[in-house]
Write a protein that holds these residues in place. Structure first.
Motif, mmCIF file in Angstrom:
data_model
loop_
_atom_site.group_PDB
_atom_site.id
_atom_site.type_symbol
_atom_site.label_atom_id
_atom_site.label_comp_id
_atom_site.label_asym_id
_atom_site.label_seq_id
_atom_site.Cartn_x
_atom_site.Cartn_y
_atom_site.Cartn_z
ATOM 1 N N GLY A 88 0.843 -1.270 0.058
ATOM 2 C CA GLY A 88 -0.026 -0.146 -0.224
ATOM 3 C C GLY A 88 0.702 0.910 -0.289
ATOM 4 N N ILE A 89 0.575 2.262 0.117
ATOM 5 C CA ILE A 89 1.453 3.527 0.060
ATOM 6 C C ILE A 89 0.379 4.659 0.463
ATOM 7 C CG2 ILE A 89 -0.083 4.378 -2.366
ATOM 8 C CD1 ILE A 89 3.413 5.149 -1.449
ATOM 9 N N ARG A 110 -16.166 13.325 -0.300
ATOM 10 C CA ARG A 110 -15.714 12.301 -1.931
ATOM 11 C C ARG A 110 -14.359 12.355 -1.902
ATOM 12 N NH1 ARG A 110 -19.945 11.026 -4.661
ATOM 13 N NH2 ARG A 110 -17.772 10.713 -6.274
ATOM 14 N N CYS A 111 -13.813 13.270 -0.866
ATOM 15 C CA CYS A 111 -12.659 13.680 -1.280
ATOM 16 C C CYS A 111 -11.845 11.685 -0.469
ATOM 17 C CB CYS A 111 -11.682 14.653 -0.190
ATOM 18 S SG CYS A 111 -9.968 14.800 -0.598
ATOM 19 N N ILE A 112 -11.200 11.381 -1.296
ATOM 20 C CA ILE A 112 -10.155 10.443 -0.967
ATOM 21 C C ILE A 112 -9.533 10.242 0.638
ATOM 22 C CG2 ILE A 112 -8.492 8.442 -1.253
ATOM 23 C CD1 ILE A 112 -9.898 7.827 -3.888
ATOM 24 N N ASP A 157 -19.227 1.546 -1.602
ATOM 25 C CA ASP A 157 -19.437 1.158 -2.767
ATOM 26 C C ASP A 157 -18.144 1.941 -3.430
ATOM 27 O OD1 ASP A 157 -20.004 -1.245 -1.307
ATOM 28 O OD2 ASP A 157 -21.044 -1.661 -3.537
ATOM 29 N N GLU A 158 -18.772 2.720 -4.045
ATOM 30 C CA GLU A 158 -18.265 3.926 -5.086
ATOM 31 C C GLU A 158 -16.202 4.021 -4.880
ATOM 32 O OE1 GLU A 158 -18.856 7.444 -5.932
ATOM 33 O OE2 GLU A 158 -20.802 7.329 -4.096
ATOM 34 N N PHE A 159 -17.039 4.348 -3.659
ATOM 35 C CA PHE A 159 -15.021 4.943 -3.260
ATOM 36 C C PHE A 159 -13.693 4.214 -3.487
ATOM 37 C CE2 PHE A 159 -18.110 8.270 -1.057
ATOM 38 C CZ PHE A 159 -17.984 8.815 -2.077
ATOM 39 N N ARG A 160 -15.003 2.809 -2.330
ATOM 40 C CA ARG A 160 -13.497 1.555 -2.144
ATOM 41 C C ARG A 160 -13.181 0.809 -3.697
ATOM 42 N NH1 ARG A 160 -17.675 -3.009 0.670
ATOM 43 N NH2 ARG A 160 -18.172 -2.034 1.629
ATOM 44 N N VAL A 161 -13.599 1.406 -5.135
ATOM 45 C CA VAL A 161 -13.829 0.714 -6.200
ATOM 46 C C VAL A 161 -12.484 1.664 -6.684
ATOM 47 C CG1 VAL A 161 -13.928 1.683 -8.243
ATOM 48 C CG2 VAL A 161 -15.025 -0.113 -7.031
ATOM 49 N N GLU A 162 -12.088 3.058 -6.141
ATOM 50 C CA GLU A 162 -10.962 4.381 -6.660
ATOM 51 C C GLU A 162 -10.243 3.790 -5.709
ATOM 52 O OE1 GLU A 162 -11.398 5.928 -9.276
ATOM 53 O OE2 GLU A 162 -13.579 5.950 -9.442
ATOM 54 N N LEU A 163 -10.339 3.758 -4.744
ATOM 55 C CA LEU A 163 -9.398 3.770 -3.387
ATOM 56 C C LEU A 163 -7.111 3.420 -4.192
ATOM 57 C CD1 LEU A 163 -9.312 4.714 -0.671
ATOM 58 C CD2 LEU A 163 -8.988 2.649 0.664
ATOM 59 N N GLY A 164 -7.481 2.362 -4.571
ATOM 60 C CA GLY A 164 -6.695 1.868 -4.817
ATOM 61 C C GLY A 164 -5.972 1.105 -4.268
ATOM 62 N N ASN A 165 -4.884 1.779 -3.942
ATOM 63 C CA ASN A 165 -3.479 0.563 -3.120
ATOM 64 C C ASN A 165 -3.599 1.874 -1.543
ATOM 65 O OD1 ASN A 165 -1.602 2.214 -3.915
ATOM 66 N ND2 ASN A 165 -0.154 0.875 -3.773
ATOM 67 N N ARG A 166 -4.191 3.108 -1.450
ATOM 68 C CA ARG A 166 -3.976 3.706 -0.398
ATOM 69 C C ARG A 166 -4.203 3.911 0.831
ATOM 70 N NH1 ARG A 166 -6.898 6.268 -4.996
ATOM 71 N NH2 ARG A 166 -5.519 8.311 -6.179
ATOM 72 N N LEU A 167 -3.568 3.469 1.384
ATOM 73 C CA LEU A 167 -3.624 3.405 3.136
ATOM 74 C C LEU A 167 -3.814 4.836 3.940
ATOM 75 C CD1 LEU A 167 -1.312 1.045 2.977
ATOM 76 C CD2 LEU A 167 -3.563 0.427 2.968
ATOM 77 N N TYR A 168 -2.776 5.641 3.603
ATOM 78 C CA TYR A 168 -3.745 6.584 4.006
ATOM 79 C C TYR A 168 -3.353 8.192 3.104
ATOM 80 C CZ TYR A 168 -3.620 10.958 7.414
ATOM 81 O OH TYR A 168 -3.829 11.471 7.457
ATOM 82 N N GLY A 169 -4.764 9.112 2.408
ATOM 83 C CA GLY A 169 -4.454 9.782 1.811
ATOM 84 C C GLY A 169 -4.460 10.025 0.497
ATOM 85 N N ALA A 214 -7.437 -2.633 -0.564
ATOM 86 C CA ALA A 214 -6.288 -2.568 -1.636
ATOM 87 C C ALA A 214 -5.782 -4.417 -2.064
ATOM 88 C CB ALA A 214 -4.748 -2.057 -0.770
ATOM 89 N N LEU A 215 -6.648 -4.682 -0.985
ATOM 90 C CA LEU A 215 -5.955 -6.287 -1.336
ATOM 91 C C LEU A 215 -7.024 -6.994 -2.722
ATOM 92 C CD1 LEU A 215 -4.731 -7.769 1.696
ATOM 93 C CD2 LEU A 215 -3.703 -8.290 -0.031
ATOM 94 N N ALA A 216 -8.339 -6.425 -2.105
ATOM 95 C CA ALA A 216 -9.270 -6.809 -3.116
ATOM 96 C C ALA A 216 -8.519 -5.835 -4.496
ATOM 97 C CB ALA A 216 -10.396 -5.805 -2.471
ATOM 98 N N HIS A 217 -8.503 -5.270 -4.237
ATOM 99 C CA HIS A 217 -8.066 -3.511 -5.789
ATOM 100 C C HIS A 217 -6.727 -4.756 -6.987
ATOM 101 C CE1 HIS A 217 -6.249 -0.451 -8.225
ATOM 102 N NE2 HIS A 217 -4.936 -1.050 -7.889
#
Length: 380
Positions: A94-95, A213-215, A227-239, A307-310
């Protein structure tokens, strides 16, 4: 007291102690910012982490007796990591955003402001101060903009000509009447690259952010993510750095002035699977010194699952099943159920059906149903 001479001495001293930019402004109310904040509140665009009293956020006289001026400071931080580890299949990473690399910036800037206070107090014993970094009442960005540190970009960050927007901000209210510096003219022009790049459309328009709406905000929440935000999160862990990395003014900006800001690659870009079972003690030891740990381990763990799902990381399925069956926290159990559905496979599907029979939390059950549905779609 020669205030002009003192200002020059403060500027010189600030450079000696590693402050990259300093500016001065009046302690007048920030009337334009007040109107913006009221509008943000009306629209429901606030994060909820801010000072609740808008008047205190824009009027220094409400938080400091007889303020005369404000000193703003900025410290540049790195935008690129040296020897960054690469994730790979079976060992995904993650990042953390760049603002959470190295030692917590609150600590770094407070130390700089404390040194400034001591320097001024030696010159002017009757001087009074109130310093703040991020969590204070005033809006850091408004102070920095009026003090000439940089202009307020369309990405809602202060952009400096020297360092781009990769700067930490802090300020000090004082009873000394320093001559104010001139603000910098807006240089964003017609560029909309940050607005176009924002993954969730959180940048509603130039200079207006819907924090809900800000990641960067969403990674700090503790509940279930939509769900819509999970898809956009990618491998971001914070920020999230997208609105900064897409900004042309940040091209080539990468400064390594402060050793304490240098990231530990294994913390800034950690392996995901070990985060699922990290203990409180281990989390505090490893991540405690960085700003991204302030909400505790739960949001980081939830984001690691997403992120693991991503990555559709099949090797993580046994660990996710363990979270689904054993973790006492519903948000993590439910997010793991969804992740298992995204990854799919026989073991994932069987574990979801099994959990469905024993789970009692209604929100987790909804996530299990989602996971089973996702597995079925994959099987078709």
């Amino acid at each position: 007291m020669n205030v002009k001479q003192l200002k020059d001495e403060i500027i010189t001293y600030s450079k000696e102690i590693g402050i990259d930019k300093i500016g001065f402004t009046t302690a007048d109310p920030f009337t334009e910012m007040k109107n913006r904040l009221i509008r943000q509140q009306e629209l429901g665009y606030q994060s909820g982490f801010e000072e609740k009293d808008i008047e205190k956020r824009v009027d220094p006289s409400l938080i400091f007796e007889e303020p005369k001026s404000i000193i703003a400071i900025a410290l540049a931080y790195p935008s690129r990591m040296n020897d960054a580890p690469k994730g790979k299949k079976g060992e995904r990473r993650g990042i953390f955003c760049r603002a959470s690399w190295g030692v917590d910036y609150h600590t770094i800037l407070r130390d700089k402001l404390r040194q400034l206070e001591q320097f001024i107090a030696e010159k002017v014993p009757e001087a009074r101060f109130k310093s703040m970094v991020d969590t204070g009442e005033l809006v850091d960005r408004a102070v920095a903009e009026r003090a000439g540190i940089g202009w307020s970009g369309k990405n809602c960050s202060i952009i400096t000509p020297e360092f781009g927007s990769y700067v930490y901000l802090g300020e000090m209210i004082t009873n000394l009447p320093f001559e104010p510096d001139e603000p910098i003219e807006d240089q964003c022009g017609s560029c909309t690259k940050c607005l176009d790049a924002c993954p969730t459309g959180a940048l509603v328009q130039g200079g207006q952010l819907n924090a809900q709406r800000c990641i960067a905000f969403l990674t700090q929440t503790k509940g279930f993510l939509e769900d819509e935000f999970r898809v956009e999160l990618g491998n971001r862990l914070y920020g999230c750095d997208t609105c900064q990395t897409s900004c042309p003014k940040n091209k080539g900006m990468n400064f390594h002035f402060h050793e304490e800001m240098e990231p530990n690659p294994e913390i800034a870009k950690p392996k995901l699977t070990p985060l699922l079972t990290i203990s409180n003690r281990e989390f505090k030891e490893d991540f405690g010194p960085v700003s991204g740990s302030w909400r505790g381990k739960k949001p980081i763990q939830r984001n690691a699952i997403i992120a693991l799902a991503h990555f559709k990381e099949e090797s993580a399925v046994p660990d996710l099943i363990k979270v689904l069956t054993d973790d006492p926290r519903p948000v993590l159990r439910g997010t793991a159920a969804w992740a298992l559905g995204k990854i799919g496979g026989t073991d994932a599907k069987e574990s979801l059906h099994k959990a469905e029979k024993t789970e009692r939390d209604p929100e987790v059950l909804k996530e299990i149903e989602k996971g089973i549905s996702l597995c079925s779609m994959k099987a078709k």
